[in-house]
Write a protein that holds these residues in place. Structure first.
Motif, PDB file in Angstrom:
ATOM      1  N   PHE A 259      -6.016  10.972   5.257  1.00  0.00           N
ATOM      2  CA  PHE A 259      -7.029  10.049   4.768  1.00  0.00           C
ATOM      3  C   PHE A 259      -7.910  10.772   3.765  1.00  0.00           C
ATOM      4  O   PHE A 259      -8.279  11.920   3.970  1.00  0.00           O
ATOM      5  CB  PHE A 259      -7.876   9.508   5.924  1.00  0.00           C
TER       6      PHE A 259
ATOM      7  N   THR B 105       4.405  10.721   0.030  1.00  0.00           N
ATOM      8  CA  THR B 105       3.814   9.389   0.044  1.00  0.00           C
ATOM      9  C   THR B 105       4.901   8.359   0.276  1.00  0.00           C
ATOM     10  O   THR B 105       6.057   8.564  -0.088  1.00  0.00           O
ATOM     11  CB  THR B 105       3.095   9.076  -1.282  1.00  0.00           C
TER      12      THR B 105
ATOM     13  N   LYS C 121      -0.875  10.756   9.045  1.00  0.00           N
ATOM     14  CA  LYS C 121      -1.440  10.194   7.820  1.00  0.00           C
ATOM     15  C   LYS C 121      -2.585  11.080   7.347  1.00  0.00           C
ATOM     16  O   LYS C 121      -3.336  11.620   8.155  1.00  0.00           O
ATOM     17  CB  LYS C 121      -1.988   8.788   8.060  1.00  0.00           C
TER      18      LYS C 121
ATOM     19  N   PRO D  31       3.674   3.494  11.436  1.00  0.00           N
ATOM     20  CA  PRO D  31       3.473   4.739  10.706  1.00  0.00           C
ATOM     21  C   PRO D  31       4.655   5.696  10.891  1.00  0.00           C
ATOM     22  O   PRO D  31       5.315   5.690  11.926  1.00  0.00           O
ATOM     23  CB  PRO D  31       2.209   5.331  11.304  1.00  0.00           C
TER      24      PRO D  31
ATOM     25  N   PRO E 161       0.812  -1.223   0.000  1.00  0.00           N
ATOM     26  CA  PRO E 161       0.000   0.000   0.000  1.00  0.00           C
ATOM     27  C   PRO E 161       0.841   1.266   0.000  1.00  0.00           C
ATOM     28  O   PRO E 161       1.963   1.294   0.513  1.00  0.00           O
ATOM     29  CB  PRO E 161      -0.802  -0.089   1.295  1.00  0.00           C
ATOM     30  N   THR E 162       0.272   2.308  -0.561  1.00  0.00           N
ATOM     31  CA  THR E 162       0.895   3.633  -0.550  1.00  0.00           C
ATOM     32  C   THR E 162       0.124   4.513   0.427  1.00  0.00           C
ATOM     33  O   THR E 162      -1.100   4.587   0.359  1.00  0.00           O
ATOM     34  CB  THR E 162       0.848   4.255  -1.954  1.00  0.00           C
ATOM     35  N   TYR E 163       0.833   5.167   1.330  1.00  0.00           N
ATOM     36  CA  TYR E 163       0.211   6.038   2.320  1.00  0.00           C
ATOM     37  C   TYR E 163       0.639   7.476   2.086  1.00  0.00           C
ATOM     38  O   TYR E 163       1.770   7.747   1.732  1.00  0.00           O
ATOM     39  CB  TYR E 163       0.602   5.611   3.739  1.00  0.00           C
ATOM     40  N   HIS E 164      -0.297   8.391   2.295  1.00  0.00           N
ATOM     41  CA  HIS E 164      -0.049   9.822   2.129  1.00  0.00           C
ATOM     42  C   HIS E 164       0.125  10.435   3.519  1.00  0.00           C
ATOM     43  O   HIS E 164      -0.682  10.204   4.408  1.00  0.00           O
ATOM     44  CB  HIS E 164      -1.240  10.448   1.411  1.00  0.00           C
ATOM     45  N   TYR E 165       1.203  11.212   3.672  1.00  0.00           N
ATOM     46  CA  TYR E 165       1.508  11.850   4.944  1.00  0.00           C
ATOM     47  C   TYR E 165       1.637  13.354   4.759  1.00  0.00           C
ATOM     48  O   TYR E 165       1.953  13.837   3.680  1.00  0.00           O
ATOM     49  CB  TYR E 165       2.839  11.321   5.504  1.00  0.00           C
TER      50      TYR E 165
ATOM     51  N   GLN F   2       4.505   1.269   2.102  1.00  0.00           N
ATOM     52  CA  GLN F   2       4.766   0.578   3.366  1.00  0.00           C
ATOM     53  C   GLN F   2       3.951  -0.694   3.447  1.00  0.00           C
ATOM     54  O   GLN F   2       2.844  -0.774   2.920  1.00  0.00           O
ATOM     55  CB  GLN F   2       4.390   1.465   4.552  1.00  0.00           C
TER      56      GLN F   2
END
Length: 64
Positions: A41, A16, A39, A25, A2-6, A19
């Motif tokens: 959402f 991004t 993060k 996190p 998955p790709t997470y946006h911070y 992870q």
């Protein structure tokens, strides 16, 4: 993976990261070094394909 946006609350740096679900996190900003990263959402787009999702699908067209 998955790709997470911070986003950093201190300097507003957006980034991004790819992870694993098991990874912790990210909390430290790679730009300013402050522990202000959270993060971000957002809504996931939904695409309906096939029959039965539109008002005109399956409607009887009777001409009386």
């Amino acid at each position: 993976m998955p790709t997470y946006h911070y986003r950093c609350k201190n300097c507003d740096y957006d980034f991004t990261e790819h992870q694993s679900f098991d990874d912790a996190p990210i909390t430290v900003c790679p730009k300013c070094g402050q522990e202000q990263v959270r993060k971000v959402f957002s809504a996931v787009p939904i695409e309906f394909k096939g029959h039965g999702f539109y008002r005109t699908d399956g409607a009887s067209h009777s001409s009386k």
